[in-house]
Design a protein around this motif. Sequence first.
Motif, PDB file in Angstrom:
ATOM      1  N   ARG A   1      -5.459  14.184   1.147  1.00 24.16           N
ATOM      2  CA  ARG A   1      -4.169  13.552   1.428  1.00 24.16           C
ATOM      3  C   ARG A   1      -4.246  12.063   1.106  1.00 24.16           C
ATOM      4  N   GLY A   2      -3.292  11.599   0.353  1.00 18.20           N
ATOM      5  CA  GLY A   2      -3.218  10.182   0.046  1.00 18.20           C
ATOM      6  C   GLY A   2      -1.796   9.702   0.187  1.00 18.20           C
ATOM      7  N   GLY A   3      -1.626   8.429   0.499  1.00 19.15           N
ATOM      8  CA  GLY A   3      -0.260   7.963   0.670  1.00 19.15           C
ATOM      9  C   GLY A   3      -0.157   6.466   0.814  1.00 19.15           C
ATOM     10  N   ALA A   4       1.083   6.024   0.921  1.00 15.51           N
ATOM     11  CA  ALA A   4       1.381   4.609   1.102  1.00 15.51           C
ATOM     12  C   ALA A   4       2.457   4.465   2.163  1.00 15.51           C
ATOM     13  N   HIS A   5       2.406   3.348   2.876  1.00 16.26           N
ATOM     14  CA  HIS A   5       3.359   3.084   3.949  1.00 16.26           C
ATOM     15  C   HIS A   5       3.790   1.628   3.852  1.00 16.26           C
TER      16      HIS A   5
END
Length: 935
Positions: free
Chosen positions: A295-299
């Motif tokens: 899982r990878g992401g940006a906030h």
Amino acid sequence: MQKTIKLIVLAALCLNFTALAQHPQAKQPHNKQDTTTKVLNEVTINAGYYTVKQRELTGNITKITAKTIEKQPINNPLQALQNRVAGLEITQLTGVPGGGYKVQIRGRNSISSGNAPLYLVDGVTYPSSRINTANSSILGDASPLSLVNPADIESIEVLKDADATAIYGSRGANGVILITTKKGALGEIRIEGSTSYGFAQLGHKLQLMNTRQYLAMRTEALKNSGLSPSAADMDLTAWDQDKYTDWQDLLIGGTANISNSAVKISGGTTKSSYLLGANYYTEGTVFPGSFGFKRGGAHSNINFGGAKSPFKASFTASYTYSSNNLPSIEPTTNIVRTPNAPDVYDQYGNLHWYHNNLAIGSNPIANLLNTTVSKGDNLLANADLSYRILKGLILKASIGYTTLKREELSKLPNAARNPATNPNPANRQSQFGNISNSSYVAEPQLTYEHKIGAGKLNALAGLSFQESTAQYRNIFAANFSSDELMENISSASVFSINENSYTKYKYTAVFARLNYSLKARYYFNLTGRRDGSSRFGPGRQFANFGAVGAAWIFSDEELIRRHLPFLSFGKLRASYGITGNDQIADYQYMQLYSGSSSYQGSPSIYINRIANPDFAWETNIKAEAALQLGFLQDRINMQLAYFRNRSSNQLLGTPLPPSVGAASIIANLPATVQNTGLEFETSVGLISSKKWNWQTSFNFTLPKNKLLSYPDLANSGNATSYIIGQPLDIRRYYNTYVDPQTGVYVAEDIDGNGLRNDADRYLYKFMGQVFYGGWQNTVQYKSFSLDFLISFVKQNGNSLLSGIGLSPGFFLAASPVSNQPVALLNRWQNPGDATDIPKFSGNIAGFTNFGIGSKEGSQSVSDNSFARLKNVSLSYQFSKQWLNRLKIKYLDLNLQGQNLLTLTGFKGLDPENPGSLASKLPPLQTLTIGLKLIL
């Protein structure tokens, strides 16, 4: 030893990395835990449409902050809540990453409709239903919250009673879980980084028979059945009698490596602030092979407007991408494989299908070639705008959007089959599944605050508009010419659509809240909402809901102050209200037709569901009374709450005569389900000194569920499933026992008719949690901090016997999963023996008889209570003097563990969700080491 070395090396590398940082000095962050005693006036609670000081609460809301979440090595926010919130029951359904959870707030309200709470992330409705198709059954109901990064969360609020949930109307019938992500803060530029590495393993193994015990069982079983070993009994006649394979170690005894990294930059001025972060998480599995979850992401978040600015705006957006590669068939089902079964590989390293020219049935390693690969992404965006029209009068608007998409490919290649018996290309099968779920919400609001005499009035009014669409498709394809082409649907020649659906849900509401506080110790709260839902037919789409709440801080009364000086805080509060429930499938009120192949050569359709224009809301009447006390300047705090929820107008399937053409019609019945309970919470500051600090907290829930009424239950389709006056999660059983003379199960014939029928199922057992809770501690000594949570559950569940597939002594060569727990050695052997385990048997009659007691009788239920060291976190905060030399603001080294020790009398893999003996992987034991720094 290798794992330990890896963790030590990683810690050393992290320490060397921080020495390179060159940034200015700042104050080190506050590192107290949630359980630290705080002045109630300082704790702000997010109630969704408004915020309120904890002291002023008239409802029941529990808050978990980032400090608690960050101390747990978890991949799903729901794990952070387990046994930390009174009245909240969370059960992890599998140890496979990305798997499902059962979540209930204050019990099961509905007989057949949804019981999941409402999830809101930054005010945006978030899916609660599964996000996987039928391809990935190994996950159970895959949790949508697996796409939410726990490290991005600032707080989670759990809303329970009518006063807290009524403002959400029908959506809040089963409680509400509010997730608030981190926002930008005032101050100079702040760079935060964290990294952790660890592993997860099976915490407990089944105690299974070794080869000697197993062969003795098989020999005894054949003897009891008057049989002798034949060619079909390969375990006795053809396979190595001295061979032993630990199938648990081979199939689920691996190590799941875990890594988690994140970076975040934030800062701001008095007029604006910002936050931008990125994260990446990986978790392997304990299965053989390169399976795992990524899982990878940006906030991001940006805020405009200072404290005195008339206009304020906040924009938040998060994007997450995930991939999951898993076996299609749960490997855990094969851990009871015959212990002397031949090796899975032959001498040349190929999959083994024969031994001494005899087929050995299935190959558990070959099953791992049946895979399911899923890819999903989630975008969540929200804008909060506000404008101060006049002093105390503010116009607000909240606009949010979320979309969640997931694609799955499940393959059953011929490489997973015996090439001698399954060479047919038609056996190559793929399933292509995808889910798309999107939702937007727009909520304009108007708030007004004004002082009236010795009191203060707060008013809120608003509108809510929501539209959600969901698409679900599952296409079956077969007859590929090659295993390598199975990812290309155009390479198949046989197709069928297992499911293809599109649904749209529209929801609208008008709501209002009126709150009045008098002398800062008397509080009154009135909430009203009118909801409209597209899930009900014309004339039934709208309903009214509301609640009233009140609180009295009696500790501020002069009489109490004078005579009870040790009482620093005392509050009585109560609430009463009505919420609804529209957590049902879309279009259920409409007529549904389905197609059959043909009738006399012509296409045809038939009635699948009868229309019901009177289809209406379920209603839930909630009541609560609570007492809160604080002693010794709030060093000791406690709360005792009693609640009663009654859900009626239940939506149930009502049987219809065969002449109608449909088996049943979904209609509202005046059946009533009641949930009552006691919730106790306390926090105590045991030690507070310059070097030592010890805070402890405890929560305990005693729930009770009951079916109060069900008209004509005896003549309904649920006559054998429910009993008036008993919980919904109840099962009826025969009173079975092992005949001491014959050694077989006998069911008591209660009606004396010589038959085993429903009338003989007079024993009923509650299959659920009788009480549950947790004990949390934070112990600090200088720069060291130790946090640990001990959870406990008193419950009944499936027994060890109920999960056994093949009866002890029975053998099938085509699927040799016939090993048994050593506990079954305490079986009947001679006349007069007293035991719950029948004699070993090698024939069908014994197999059938074993199922009477283990599946339908009293032996299928056991006390599966347990206490668990749920979470441990040991951290060391480096000294400020040393960090100043490195130009680092904050540096923390931590060791975290999850599910480290379980005490239980249950003999299976795990008592939390036992299911079958070896049907699913239980929650794993996790240990990580990590580093957090701030520059």
